[in-house]
Write a protein that holds these residues in place. Structure first.
Motif, mmCIF file in Angstrom:
data_model
loop_
_atom_site.group_PDB
_atom_site.id
_atom_site.type_symbol
_atom_site.label_atom_id
_atom_site.label_comp_id
_atom_site.label_asym_id
_atom_site.label_seq_id
_atom_site.Cartn_x
_atom_site.Cartn_y
_atom_site.Cartn_z
ATOM 1 N N LEU A 297 0.816 -1.209 0.000
ATOM 2 C CA LEU A 297 0.000 0.000 0.000
ATOM 3 C C LEU A 297 0.850 1.259 0.000
ATOM 4 C CD1 LEU A 297 -2.796 -1.004 2.565
ATOM 5 C CD2 LEU A 297 -3.017 -0.834 0.080
ATOM 6 N N LEU A 298 1.968 1.216 0.713
ATOM 7 C CA LEU A 298 2.840 2.387 0.796
ATOM 8 C C LEU A 298 3.674 2.565 -0.470
ATOM 9 C CD1 LEU A 298 4.060 2.106 4.515
ATOM 10 C CD2 LEU A 298 2.259 3.566 3.589
ATOM 11 N N HIS A 299 4.094 1.467 -1.066
ATOM 12 C CA HIS A 299 4.963 1.542 -2.257
ATOM 13 C C HIS A 299 4.404 0.613 -3.333
ATOM 14 C CE1 HIS A 299 7.809 3.648 0.325
ATOM 15 N NE2 HIS A 299 7.704 2.643 1.196
ATOM 16 N N PRO A 300 3.329 0.979 -3.982
ATOM 17 C CA PRO A 300 2.745 0.107 -5.003
ATOM 18 C C PRO A 300 3.647 -0.002 -6.239
ATOM 19 C CG PRO A 300 1.655 2.244 -4.994
ATOM 20 C CD PRO A 300 2.591 2.253 -3.825
ATOM 21 N N HIS A 301 3.592 -1.150 -6.896
ATOM 22 C CA HIS A 301 4.363 -1.365 -8.111
ATOM 23 C C HIS A 301 3.538 -2.224 -9.052
ATOM 24 C CE1 HIS A 301 5.314 -5.526 -6.984
ATOM 25 N NE2 HIS A 301 5.425 -5.057 -5.750
ATOM 26 N N PRO A 302 3.733 -2.083 -10.336
ATOM 27 C CA PRO A 302 2.932 -2.848 -11.299
ATOM 28 C C PRO A 302 3.220 -4.339 -11.215
ATOM 29 C CG PRO A 302 4.709 -1.699 -12.416
ATOM 30 C CD PRO A 302 4.696 -1.173 -10.994
ATOM 31 N N ILE A 303 2.211 -5.153 -11.536
ATOM 32 C CA ILE A 303 2.305 -6.603 -11.440
ATOM 33 C C ILE A 303 2.357 -7.191 -12.840
ATOM 34 C CG2 ILE A 303 1.157 -8.680 -10.586
ATOM 35 C CD1 ILE A 303 -0.122 -7.013 -8.431
ATOM 36 N N GLU A 304 3.213 -8.198 -13.034
ATOM 37 C CA GLU A 304 3.342 -8.870 -14.317
ATOM 38 C C GLU A 304 2.115 -9.756 -14.576
ATOM 39 O OE1 GLU A 304 5.733 -8.193 -16.341
ATOM 40 O OE2 GLU A 304 6.838 -6.887 -14.946
ATOM 41 N N SER A 305 2.169 -10.517 -15.628
ATOM 42 C CA SER A 305 1.074 -11.406 -15.987
ATOM 43 C C SER A 305 0.777 -12.384 -14.850
ATOM 44 C CB SER A 305 1.425 -12.175 -17.263
ATOM 45 O OG SER A 305 0.417 -13.131 -17.549
ATOM 46 N N LEU A 306 -0.492 -12.539 -14.536
ATOM 47 C CA LEU A 306 -0.919 -13.381 -13.414
ATOM 48 C C LEU A 306 -1.428 -14.748 -13.859
ATOM 49 C CD1 LEU A 306 -2.824 -10.683 -11.326
ATOM 50 C CD2 LEU A 306 -0.495 -11.515 -10.990
ATOM 51 N N LEU A 307 -1.181 -15.141 -15.118
ATOM 52 C CA LEU A 307 -1.702 -16.407 -15.618
ATOM 53 C C LEU A 307 -1.135 -17.581 -14.839
ATOM 54 C CD1 LEU A 307 -3.351 -18.023 -17.650
ATOM 55 C CD2 LEU A 307 -1.368 -17.939 -19.211
ATOM 56 N N TRP A 308 0.191 -17.566 -14.670
ATOM 57 C CA TRP A 308 0.812 -18.668 -13.921
ATOM 58 C C TRP A 308 0.371 -18.654 -12.459
ATOM 59 C CZ3 TRP A 308 2.882 -22.678 -16.085
ATOM 60 C CH2 TRP A 308 3.420 -22.587 -17.368
ATOM 61 N N ALA A 309 0.173 -17.485 -11.927
ATOM 62 C CA ALA A 309 -0.288 -17.390 -10.532
ATOM 63 C C ALA A 309 -1.665 -18.017 -10.379
ATOM 64 C CB ALA A 309 -0.315 -15.937 -10.077
ATOM 65 N N TYR A 310 -2.565 -17.792 -11.369
ATOM 66 C CA TYR A 310 -3.889 -18.390 -11.297
ATOM 67 C C TYR A 310 -3.820 -19.915 -11.381
ATOM 68 C CZ TYR A 310 -5.889 -13.736 -11.922
ATOM 69 O OH TYR A 310 -6.248 -12.423 -11.759
ATOM 70 N N CYS A 311 -2.953 -20.405 -12.222
ATOM 71 C CA CYS A 311 -2.811 -21.861 -12.350
ATOM 72 C C CYS A 311 -2.313 -22.488 -11.056
ATOM 73 C CB CYS A 311 -1.861 -22.185 -13.506
ATOM 74 S SG CYS A 311 -2.489 -21.706 -15.131
ATOM 75 N N ILE A 312 -1.322 -21.836 -10.441
ATOM 76 C CA ILE A 312 -0.768 -22.370 -9.190
ATOM 77 C C ILE A 312 -1.800 -22.277 -8.068
ATOM 78 C CG2 ILE A 312 0.986 -21.978 -7.420
ATOM 79 C CD1 ILE A 312 2.888 -21.197 -9.683
ATOM 80 N N LEU A 313 -2.574 -21.192 -8.042
ATOM 81 C CA LEU A 313 -3.616 -21.075 -7.020
ATOM 82 C C LEU A 313 -4.680 -22.154 -7.196
ATOM 83 C CD1 LEU A 313 -4.196 -17.220 -6.675
ATOM 84 C CD2 LEU A 313 -3.137 -18.766 -5.023
#
Length: 532
Positions: A297-313
């Motif tokens: 919240l204090l230091h936000p940064h852009p996030i890369e593609s979340l496709l692999w993250a969804y698969c792992i979740l």
């Protein structure tokens, strides 16, 4: 008043008081002495009172005569002389053969020459065992060693040898462990290892394997995407793996046999491991998740593609759900065996290891849903704040689970009471026995893992106990013994003999009640009945 040969009479307006009268004293042998006729030459009190009472009315004179003629009888009570035992009295104490050999440095052949006494055994597997009089053992030890000083020196020498033996034993055990690690352990699987193939041990081992794999894949996803929610999930899986390894250690330690330092065993090690696990979840899981969420919240940064993250979740959801089902089935089976509902079994922390797995996996499934939702919002809106909020949500969920685990396991370790219904059944079982008049100060503590310690102060009916003793005796022979009692010494010997036997009967009744409590209530492992 009479003193020597002088006799005095005091005038009084009321009825004269007799100061000397005829007294009959009964001794313990039944003889009586008439003290009123010892001095025949001295004037009797009746004459003196008659002189003093000259001029009084005749009614008072008749009352005086009737009062003076009534003798006073004094009966002497025969009692035994009180025996002084002193502050320390061990002449009648019994001692086992093992203690006699260890404490008085004797050999088993030395005990063969002493008097052997059969006594009721305190153990459930034997009815009687042999003991010796402590006075006989002490005398034999002085005969063998010559003096108390020599006996003390031998005790000191054996104590030093015992300490050295323990040091060597510890060293040998460490060498044996190193040998097994180097060459391999070919011994059959121990009972402690077999615990991990069924029941709570099986649940914990399955959870360790699945959470370890989840941590590895979630960590790769976080490195690839940089998602705060994915980092929280990876930390969550790591915390679960470490905590469940700690639970496995607690299960193995709880299987240790009791020793002199821990006479009630090590069953509480499961609760201790679960308590530490709850603290670990709070510090590692909740703490790091909150920290990473706040930093996002204090230091936000852009996030890369979340496709692999969804698969792992998705894979984590399936694996965590499978472990959750294993824990649920195990708790249902155990709760059914105890006659409790699923909720009662979990809240009472009957099986702390399975409870931790259940709550951790339930939190894992929910946290996966929270992380996936927040990551989806971040993908749709492009706002990284949703991902940080998801990390805070996972941390809050873990903090709630850890607080519940800490509370339930702390309550179990403090020694909480059993359920009132179960306590009432135990109380009614005791009160329904004819030998029990009343019970007071009842305490039943849950020691963990379905082990209950029961304590009560019991008011026994002495007449029922005595009748139980008399039912085992030959009444005709007992009556003959009573008729042969003529002196105080014979009466004392008779009472001491049967009094000791009645006390033994009382002890046998206590053992019977303890055995009945354990048989009818398998959860009751330790019973302490105190006699009022």
């Amino acid at each position: 008043m009479k003193s020597g040969s002088l006799f005095c009479a005091l005038p009084c307006n009321r009825l004269p008081v007799q100061l000397m009268s005829q007294v009959r004293v009964y001794t313990s042998n039944g003889q009586k002495k008439d003290l009123g006729s010892e001095d025949k030459n001295v004037s009797t009190p009746e004459d003196a009172v008659r002189k003093v009472g000259t001029g009084r009315d005749t009614g008072n004179a008749d009352q005086k005569q009737a009062f003076l003629k009534e003798p006073i009888q004094v009966k002497v009570k025969a009692v035994l002389k009180k025996r002084e035992y002193g502050p320390k009295y061990t002449q009648n104490n019994f001692i086992t053969g093992v203690r006699a050999i260890n404490e008085f440095c004797l050999k088993s052949s030395d005990l063969d020459q002493l008097r052997k006494i059969k006594r009721r055994s305190p153990h459930d597997d034997t009815e009687t065992f042999t003991v010796y009089l402590r006075s006989d053992v002490e005398a034999k030890s002085l005969e063998v060693w010559g003096s108390p000083e020599a006996l003390a020196r031998e005790r000191k020498r054996r104590k030093e040898a015992e300490i050295k033996y323990r040091e060597n034993l510890f060293r040998n055990q460490r060498l044996l462990k190193e040998y097994r690690e180097f060459f391999g352990n070919t011994k059959p699987r121990s009972s402690a290892a077999a615990m991990f193939f069924k029941g709570p041990g099986k649940v914990v081992m399955v959870a360790i394997c699945i959470n370890g794999l989840n941590f590895f894949f979630k960590l790769l996803a976080w490195v690839y995407t940089g998602s705060a929610s994915m980092f929280s999930e990876a930390i969550h899986s790591l915390a679960d793996t470490c905590n469940q390894a700690l639970l496995a250690l607690g299960i193995s330690q709880s299987a240790r046999t009791p020793d002199p330092s821990h006479p009630y065993g090590f069953t509480n090690m499961r609760y201790i491991a679960s308590l530490i696990s709850g603290v670990g979840i709070f510090m590692m899981g909740a703490g790091l998740s909150w920290y990473h969420g706040i930093m996002g919240l204090l230091h936000p940064h852009p996030i890369e593609s979340l496709l692999w993250a969804y698969c792992i979740l998705a894979g984590s959801l399936v694996s965590e759900g499978a472990t959750l089902l294993v824990a649920i089935n195990e708790i249902r089976r155990s709760a059914r065996a105890k006659g409790l509902s699923f909720y009662q079994y979990v809240v009472q922390s009957r099986d702390p290891s399975t409870n931790v797995v259940l709550l951790e996996d339930a939190a894992a499934v929910l946290s996966v849903a929270v992380a996936a939702t927040c990551m989806g919002l971040t993908s749709l809106t492009g706002n990284p704040y949703y991902d940080s909020v998801g990390s805070l949500g996972v941390g809050t969920l873990l903090g709630t689970v850890s607080a519940f685990l800490i509370y339930t396991n702390t309550e179990a370790l403090l020694g909480r009471s059993i359920q009132p219904e179960q306590l009432q059944r135990l109380t009614e079982l005791l009160e329904s026995d004819p030998v029990v008049r009343a019970i007071h100060d009842v305490k039943a503590t849950d020691m963990g893992m379905s082990k209950v310690r029961f304590k009560a102060e019991v008011d026994f009916d002495g007449r029922v106990v005595t009748r139980s003793y008399l039912e085992k005796q030959d009444i005709e022979q007992l009556l003959q013994e009573i008729q042969q009692v003529k002196t105080l010494e014979e009466l004392e010997a008779f009472m001491l003999k049967h009094g000791e036997n009645i006390i033994d009967t009382l002890g046998a009744e206590v053992d019977r009640l303890e055995k009945d409590l354990k048989q009818r209530n398998p959860d009751v492992r330790h019973v302490d009945l105190e006699i009022l």
